[in-house]
Design a protein around this motif. Structure first.
Motif, PDB file in Angstrom:
ATOM      1  N   PRO A 114       0.813  -1.223   0.000  1.00 38.05           N
ATOM      2  CA  PRO A 114       0.000   0.000   0.000  1.00 38.05           C
ATOM      3  C   PRO A 114       0.844   1.269   0.000  1.00 38.05           C
ATOM      4  N   TRP A 115       0.296   2.310  -0.604  1.00 36.02           N
ATOM      5  CA  TRP A 115       1.002   3.571  -0.774  1.00 36.02           C
ATOM      6  C   TRP A 115       0.027   4.723  -0.570  1.00 36.02           C
ATOM      7  N   MET A 116       0.537   5.940  -0.660  1.00 32.56           N
ATOM      8  CA  MET A 116      -0.254   7.130  -0.341  1.00 32.56           C
ATOM      9  C   MET A 116      -0.338   8.054  -1.547  1.00 32.56           C
ATOM     10  N   LEU A 117      -1.556   8.355  -1.976  1.00 33.60           N
ATOM     11  CA  LEU A 117      -1.775   9.414  -2.957  1.00 33.60           C
ATOM     12  C   LEU A 117      -1.800  10.723  -2.170  1.00 33.60           C
ATOM     13  N   MET A 118      -0.662  11.398  -2.129  1.00 27.79           N
ATOM     14  CA  MET A 118      -0.503  12.574  -1.288  1.00 27.79           C
ATOM     15  C   MET A 118      -1.237  13.787  -1.853  1.00 27.79           C
ATOM     16  N   GLU A 119      -1.181  13.950  -3.179  1.00 21.86           N
ATOM     17  CA  GLU A 119      -1.832  15.101  -3.805  1.00 21.86           C
ATOM     18  C   GLU A 119      -2.509  14.675  -5.096  1.00 21.86           C
ATOM     19  N   GLN A 120      -3.694  15.236  -5.318  1.00 24.24           N
ATOM     20  CA  GLN A 120      -4.354  15.244  -6.610  1.00 24.24           C
ATOM     21  C   GLN A 120      -5.237  16.480  -6.620  1.00 24.24           C
ATOM     22  N   ALA A 121      -5.873  16.756  -7.737  1.00 27.99           N
ATOM     23  CA  ALA A 121      -6.739  17.928  -7.838  1.00 27.99           C
ATOM     24  C   ALA A 121      -8.196  17.495  -7.818  1.00 27.99           C
ATOM     25  N   ALA A 122      -9.004  18.194  -7.034  1.00 23.48           N
ATOM     26  CA  ALA A 122     -10.436  17.934  -7.041  1.00 23.48           C
ATOM     27  C   ALA A 122     -11.095  18.489  -8.295  1.00 23.48           C
ATOM     28  N   GLY A 123     -10.435  19.449  -8.929  1.00 29.38           N
ATOM     29  CA  GLY A 123     -10.943  20.071 -10.153  1.00 29.38           C
ATOM     30  C   GLY A 123      -9.783  20.485 -11.035  1.00 29.38           C
ATOM     31  N   PRO A 124      -9.778  21.733 -11.518  1.00 30.37           N
ATOM     32  CA  PRO A 124      -8.680  22.167 -12.390  1.00 30.37           C
ATOM     33  C   PRO A 124      -7.413  22.464 -11.615  1.00 30.37           C
ATOM     34  N   VAL A 125      -6.274  22.413 -12.335  1.00 29.72           N
ATOM     35  CA  VAL A 125      -5.011  22.904 -11.806  1.00 29.72           C
ATOM     36  C   VAL A 125      -4.792  24.311 -12.351  1.00 29.72           C
ATOM     37  N   ASN A 126      -3.586  24.836 -12.207  1.00 30.07           N
ATOM     38  CA  ASN A 126      -3.357  26.212 -12.650  1.00 30.07           C
ATOM     39  C   ASN A 126      -2.123  26.377 -13.518  1.00 30.07           C
ATOM     40  N   TRP A 127      -1.469  25.259 -13.912  1.00 26.76           N
ATOM     41  CA  TRP A 127      -0.179  25.427 -14.586  1.00 26.76           C
ATOM     42  C   TRP A 127      -0.203  25.060 -16.064  1.00 26.76           C
ATOM     43  N   ARG A 128      -1.289  24.485 -16.541  1.00 24.80           N
ATOM     44  CA  ARG A 128      -1.366  24.184 -17.963  1.00 24.80           C
ATOM     45  C   ARG A 128      -1.770  25.439 -18.741  1.00 24.80           C
ATOM     46  N   GLY A 129      -1.580  25.417 -20.043  1.00 28.82           N
ATOM     47  CA  GLY A 129      -1.965  26.575 -20.846  1.00 28.82           C
ATOM     48  C   GLY A 129      -3.441  26.888 -20.700  1.00 28.82           C
ATOM     49  N   VAL A 130      -4.262  25.851 -20.725  1.00 24.86           N
ATOM     50  CA  VAL A 130      -5.694  25.964 -20.464  1.00 24.86           C
ATOM     51  C   VAL A 130      -6.024  24.928 -19.406  1.00 24.86           C
ATOM     52  N   ASN A 131      -6.627  25.355 -18.313  1.00 27.56           N
ATOM     53  CA  ASN A 131      -6.855  24.492 -17.155  1.00 27.56           C
ATOM     54  C   ASN A 131      -8.333  24.137 -17.047  1.00 27.56           C
ATOM     55  N   HIS A 132      -8.650  22.904 -17.425  1.00 28.56           N
ATOM     56  CA  HIS A 132     -10.034  22.461 -17.471  1.00 28.56           C
ATOM     57  C   HIS A 132     -10.447  21.817 -16.147  1.00 28.56           C
ATOM     58  N   PRO A 133     -11.716  21.972 -15.758  1.00 36.58           N
ATOM     59  CA  PRO A 133     -12.197  21.250 -14.580  1.00 36.58           C
ATOM     60  C   PRO A 133     -12.384  19.775 -14.878  1.00 36.58           C
ATOM     61  N   LYS A 134     -12.546  18.995 -13.829  1.00 31.74           N
ATOM     62  CA  LYS A 134     -12.903  17.598 -14.007  1.00 31.74           C
ATOM     63  C   LYS A 134     -14.420  17.505 -14.177  1.00 31.74           C
ATOM     64  N   PRO A 135     -14.894  16.852 -15.217  1.00 30.25           N
ATOM     65  CA  PRO A 135     -16.336  16.707 -15.368  1.00 30.25           C
ATOM     66  C   PRO A 135     -16.913  15.853 -14.245  1.00 30.25           C
ATOM     67  N   PRO A 136     -18.218  15.932 -14.014  1.00 29.85           N
ATOM     68  CA  PRO A 136     -18.830  15.174 -12.918  1.00 29.85           C
ATOM     69  C   PRO A 136     -18.461  13.689 -12.980  1.00 29.85           C
ATOM     70  N   GLY A 137     -18.014  13.179 -11.859  1.00 29.32           N
ATOM     71  CA  GLY A 137     -17.699  11.760 -11.744  1.00 29.32           C
ATOM     72  C   GLY A 137     -16.252  11.400 -11.974  1.00 29.32           C
ATOM     73  N   LEU A 138     -15.473  12.270 -12.626  1.00 25.77           N
ATOM     74  CA  LEU A 138     -14.102  11.886 -12.973  1.00 25.77           C
ATOM     75  C   LEU A 138     -13.197  11.855 -11.748  1.00 25.77           C
ATOM     76  N   ASN A 139     -13.376  12.795 -10.826  1.00 25.29           N
ATOM     77  CA  ASN A 139     -12.554  12.781  -9.618  1.00 25.29           C
ATOM     78  C   ASN A 139     -12.782  11.490  -8.829  1.00 25.29           C
TER      79      ASN A 139
END
Length: 656
Positions: free
Chosen positions: A301-326
């Motif tokens: 077992p391991w730890m997912l320390m970080e992920q995004a609940a929605g968009p990030v801020n470092w891509r050229g265009v930062n899209h949200p996660k559509p419903p259900g993807l998170n």
């Protein structure tokens, strides 16, 4: 016995994320706790970027706010992963001690105002980092909220400064012993580079033309080791105060700067940050690759320390996660061994560089879709925790990966900049993933005897020990399939006679490797049954080797593109995705490897973790999958017999 992730989870799946309450008025804290409890949050990480708050001036300590937070978390039943704040030194440290600031290869200082602005080689930085870590550990060692230590954050700094050069020379002296040995390893007879005094050696700074490849390779090794020294210094401090608590630091996925195989030997918990692009049609495969690699490093077992609940801020265009993807991607991580599902960050910032990076509570607040989905996920993780935590499944396939080989193959003078190691590795893992074949990752010197199939996408540089290991694996009945540019060089990036190690040439049935024929961007070569991309090779085979596919037309017409001798396969080009998938499925079937489930739709993934079968629909349309037998879906409590229907981004966790 060292502590493990199980000591922190205590039968739960850790659920939460980075909490930065110093960004908010204190009256917000109790509202945060209310929302956390409603969402099933049971763990927060505190203090990651709090150095200036904890030590506003040299030697001063302001722990009162953190005392109140630790007490609040404990009173609310929420555990704390306490971070050392050393990834982002306060401005006063750089102003008073410029030697703590890193320098790039052009001699420019990297100033404060961002983060990770520290020189791993600075004795001053290390002294101040140790002091704040010592005081944190002493103050909170017995606090009942404390469950784990998180050292620094995303170790990723390079430094070409004079002080780094001094440490580099010391590192080289320990590695080589003498200048004669260094000159031999670096091949300094080329271009009049022979060194007669250790003081002549510097970090590989900006040069008129190509730098010495082995010097650059050693600098990458040195950088990984210096960062590890920083980690170990802080780890040893907190371990002395709390030997019963696990310690971790978070990797970035498939990052080139750390030899993670070396690092994981020093961690109690292996953790990673994972941010697939929600618009990437292969985002789920990228996630699976990182999860497979992290689970393999953790050996459990391991730890997912970080992920995004929605968009990030470092891509050229930062899209949200559509419903259900998170939810889907979080449960994919659990399927592949995660016992902790965490985020950056809890509450979305209103100021600063990451104010458009999502949080578990977004700018829309508790009525927003993001938080409502977080609440659902928290309830589901609690529902399945007893059935899946601290369990794993054995896989029949190992994909070999090595950072030193990656570093060596990336030198400036290589034959093709179109060949990118990470992309080649991803292409081979994608083929296995799309064939519904689950994999581990392994170092080429690891024990491979438990695997039916070992896959080498590309290992440009191999030690003699690694080569002997591969030969022994095949002799013992294992099936080995290798991609091009494997075994070309030794650990000093010295090309082996014949352009490939002679033992490997014999293994694969290659009499002579006459020439490498790299392909231009977008160019392909015709082969029997498929088109090859990126690369091709002019190979003369031995009499006992079998050509499984030949080049058709052009300068290589009739020469082997895919070669086989017994259980050893060699691909001198990269087939396009469908053909590579089909070839690996065929080789796997001959080796006795089968998918977890047969006949799955293309966008459906099946992963077994212990006795639980995760079935995940990565598509936007409902699908039906065959699941022979009768099962109970742990997420819904319903019974499933022989057939399972999943909606858009749907997930089922089945038990017999």
């Amino acid at each position: 016995m060292k502590p493990t992730l199980a000591d922190a989870t205590r039968g739960r799946i850790l659920f939460g994320g980075d909490y930065n309450p110093e960004q908010w008025p204190e009256e917000t804290w109790r509202d945060d706790v209310r929302l956390m409890r409603d969402a099933g949050v049971n763990s927060v990480t505190l203090g990651v970027f709090s150095w200036a708050k904890l030590e506003p001036r040299p030697g001063e300590r302001e722990f009162g706010w953190l005392d109140r937070l630790m007490d609040l978390m404990h009173d609310s039943g929420i555990g704390v992963v306490l971070a050392t704040p050393t990834a982002s030194p306060p401005p006063w440290l750089g102003r008073l001690h410029p030697d703590t600031l890193p320098v790039d290869q052009d001699g420019r200082t990297e100033w404060w105002g961002g983060r990770q602005h520290f020189s791993h080689s600075s004795a001053t930085y290390r002294r101040y980092a140790a002091a704040i870590t010592e005081d944190l550990a002493a103050r909170y060692a017995t606090h009942p909220a404390l469950t784990m230590w998180h050292i620094n954050n995303e170790y990723c700094t390079y430094d070409w400064s004079d002080q780094a050069a001094a440490r580099f020379r010391g590192w080289l002296q320990r590695r080589y012993g003498t200048l004669d040995a260094l000159n031999t390893a670096w091949g300094t007879a080329f271009w009049s580079q022979g060194y007669g005094d250790w003081e002549e050696i510097h970090t590989p700074r900006h040069a008129h033309y190509l730098k010495n490849p082995t010097q650059v390779l050693d600098f990458k090794r040195f950088t990984s080791d210096m960062l590890l020294e920083c980690y170990l210094a802080e780890r040893d401090i907190v371990r002395r105060h709390t030997p019963h608590l696990p310690v971790t630091t978070n990797f970035m996925p498939l990052w080139a700067g750390q030899d993670a195989w070396r690092w994981v030997e020093e961690e109690d918990v292996v953790s990673v940050d994972l941010y697939p692009d929600p618009r990437d049609p292969l985002g789920a495969q990228h996630g699976a690759l990182v999860q497979d690699m992290t689970r393999s490093q953790a050996r459990g077992p391991w730890m997912l320390m970080e992920q995004a609940a929605g968009p990030v801020n470092w891509r050229g265009v930062n899209h949200p996660k559509p419903p259900g993807l998170n939810r889907l991607w979080s449960l994919q991580a659990v399927a592949r061994g995660a016992d902790a599902v965490c985020y950056f960050q809890w509450r979305q910032s209103r100021q600063g560089a990451e104010k458009f990076h999502s949080g578990m509570v977004g700018h829309a607040g508790e009525q927003g879709r993001t938080y409502q989905e977080i609440k659902r996920l928290g309830a589901e993780l609690a529902r399945i925790a007893d059935e899946v935590t601290d369990s794993h499944s054995d896989n029949d396939i190992a994909v070999l990966h090595d950072w030193h080989s990656w570093w060596a193959g990336a030198h400036e003078g290589r034959l093709s900049t179109e060949v990118d190691y990470a992309q080649v590795l991803t292409a081979w893992h994608r083929a296995l993933w799309e064939a519904h074949l689950t994999t581990d990752f392994a170092h080429p010197e690891h024990d491979l005897t438990g695997y039916k199939l070992v896959v080498v996408p590309q290992l440009y540089a191999l030690t003699d020990t690694a080569i002997d290991n591969l030969l022994a694996y095949v002799r013992q009945g294992g099936t080995l399939v290798s991609g091009f540019l494997t075994g070309v060089a030794d650990e000093d990036d010295r090309v082996r006679p014949g352009g490939m190690d002679a033992r490997l040439r014999e293994l694969f049935g290659i009499r002579t490797l006459h020439e490498w024929w790299p392909l231009e961007a977008g160019e392909s070569v015709e082969c029997d049954g498929f088109r090859g991309t990126l690369w091709s090779e002019e190979i003369e085979k031995t009499d006992d080797a079998r050509t499984e596919a030949a080049y058709k037309g052009g300068d290589l017409d009739g020469l082997p593109a895919v070669l086989r001798t017994g259980r050893a396969w060699y691909l001198s080009t990269l087939p396009e995705p469908p053909e590579l998938r089909g070839l690996l499925r065929r080789i796997g079937a001959e080796a006795g490897v089968r998918p977890v489930l047969d006949g799955l739709p293309p966008q459906v993934e099946a992963v077994r973790r212990g006795e639980s079968l995760f079935v995940l629909n990565h598509g936007r349309e409902p699908v039906t999958a065959k699941v022979p037998g009768t099962h109970r879906d742990l997420l819904t409590g319903t019974t499933v017999t022989d057939e399972l229907t999943l909606g858009r981004y749907g997930v089922a966790v089945l038990r017999p």
